[in-house]
Design a protein around this motif. Structure first.
Motif, mmCIF file in Angstrom:
data_model
loop_
_atom_site.group_PDB
_atom_site.id
_atom_site.type_symbol
_atom_site.label_atom_id
_atom_site.label_comp_id
_atom_site.label_asym_id
_atom_site.label_seq_id
_atom_site.Cartn_x
_atom_site.Cartn_y
_atom_site.Cartn_z
ATOM 1 N N THR A 189 -3.961 -1.882 -2.424
ATOM 2 C CA THR A 189 -2.829 -1.565 -3.443
ATOM 3 C C THR A 189 -3.191 -0.958 -4.857
ATOM 4 O O THR A 189 -2.614 0.161 -5.153
ATOM 5 N N PRO B 84 -2.706 -5.127 3.753
ATOM 6 C CA PRO B 84 -3.252 -5.365 2.158
ATOM 7 C C PRO B 84 -4.082 -6.615 2.117
ATOM 8 O O PRO B 84 -5.340 -6.429 1.843
ATOM 9 N N ILE C 102 0.804 -1.129 0.114
ATOM 10 C CA ILE C 102 0.179 -0.009 0.065
ATOM 11 C C ILE C 102 1.012 1.336 0.030
ATOM 12 O O ILE C 102 1.949 1.290 0.891
#
Length: 299
Positions: free
Chosen positions: A76, A204, A49
């Motif tokens: 992401t 994530p 990220i």
């Protein structure tokens, strides 16, 4: 399979250009700065990220050289799209094979919560411990909580954070701390768990939550992790704000007091695994994303 890559630019270029496609994962960051002189298309599979200013600045050096960017998490993809929303980005969530839990009987008649994660600020165990500290005694008497994970190796901040978490939890007899476990050992705890908790501030796509869906365990997860963008609150998972201790405390109380209410939510979570994380789904999505580069048209 090669043991090393050529170091000289010309040799490296010649080596790479003999392939039809170069597929780069996030662990090969050094490679990212050398793609601009390659004729072979490069696809990047990223799981990070990107939010910090430094991250954005570094990305700008090479991000436009990729033919496609495959994102392992909606978080992401969102962070990369913020750098440039005209980039060719697609979501490609990892797949994990079907596992079977061992048959283990519960030792005591308590609702069991499991929080498996490395112990660090990002994983936010403090918020969970603070929520547990605030539970009424009659609720504490009905639960067992396993915190499974260790501080990051050679990381002073992580070790300090771990010590702070231990200090906060020292008077909560219902909490047991365990070190990192092998997957087989971890599954023994999943077998008797009722609920998997993930309080991460940023994550994530934590695999421990994916296993919760696979095994039809109730997933009590922060609304800032990747899986939170794939579920519906109180339908196939339970969401909370990782910065709100009281909200997490109230969620735990309700789960203890209304266990049957959450049984169907746990069962519904299995569809999240089937739809997004099964190997069949991953293989299908991977093929769809790479076919245009691997299957060349005949002239």
């Amino acid at each position: 399979l090669v043991d090393f890559l050529p170091k000289q630019k010309g040799e490296f270029q010649k080596f790479c250009n003999q392939f039809k496609l170069i597929f780069v994962s996030s662990v090969a960051n050094e490679f990212l700065y050398y793609i601009n002189f390659l004729s072979t298309p490069v696809v990047w599979y990223s799981h990070e990220i990107f939010k910090k200013k430094l991250d954005i600045e570094q990305l700008s050096f090479f991000i436009h050289d990729f033919k496609k960017i495959l994102c392992g998490s909606p978080l992401t993809k969102k962070s990369i799209d913020l750098v440039d929303n005209k980039l060719n980005t697609e979501l490609l969530i990892y797949g994990i094979k079907e596992e079977t839990l061992p048959l283990i009987a519960k030792k005591e008649d308590k609702i069991t919560f499991l929080c498996p994660a490395s112990v660090e600020d990002r994983k936010n165990q403090k918020t969970l411990v603070e929520a547990l500290n605030g539970l009424p005694s009659e609720i504490k008497d009905k639960i067992k909580v396993y915190m499974i994970g260790s501080a990051l190796i050679n990381n002073i901040d992580s070790k300090k954070y771990y010590d702070e978490v231990l200090e906060l939890a020292k008077n909560i007899k219902e909490v047991e701390f365990l070190p990192n476990l092998s997957l087989d050992e971890l599954f023994k705890y999943y077998a008797t768990a009722d609920c998997i908790i993930c309080p991460s501030k940023q994550d994530p796509m934590p695999v421990v939550v994916t296993y919760a869906f696979m095994f039809k365990k109730l997933a009590l997860i922060s609304n800032t992790i990747g899986q939170a963008l794939l579920v519906e609150d109180n339908k196939n998972a339970v969401l909370f704000n990782p910065n709100n201790v009281n909200q997490l405390k109230e969620k735990i109380i309700d789960i203890v007091q209304n266990k049957e209410k959450y049984s169907s939510i746990a069962q519904n979570g299995r569809k999240i695994y089937d739809d997004y994380f099964s190997l069949e789904t991953f293989e299908k999505n991977l093929k769809n994303n790479l076919d245009e580069y691997i299957l060349w048209k005949k002239h």
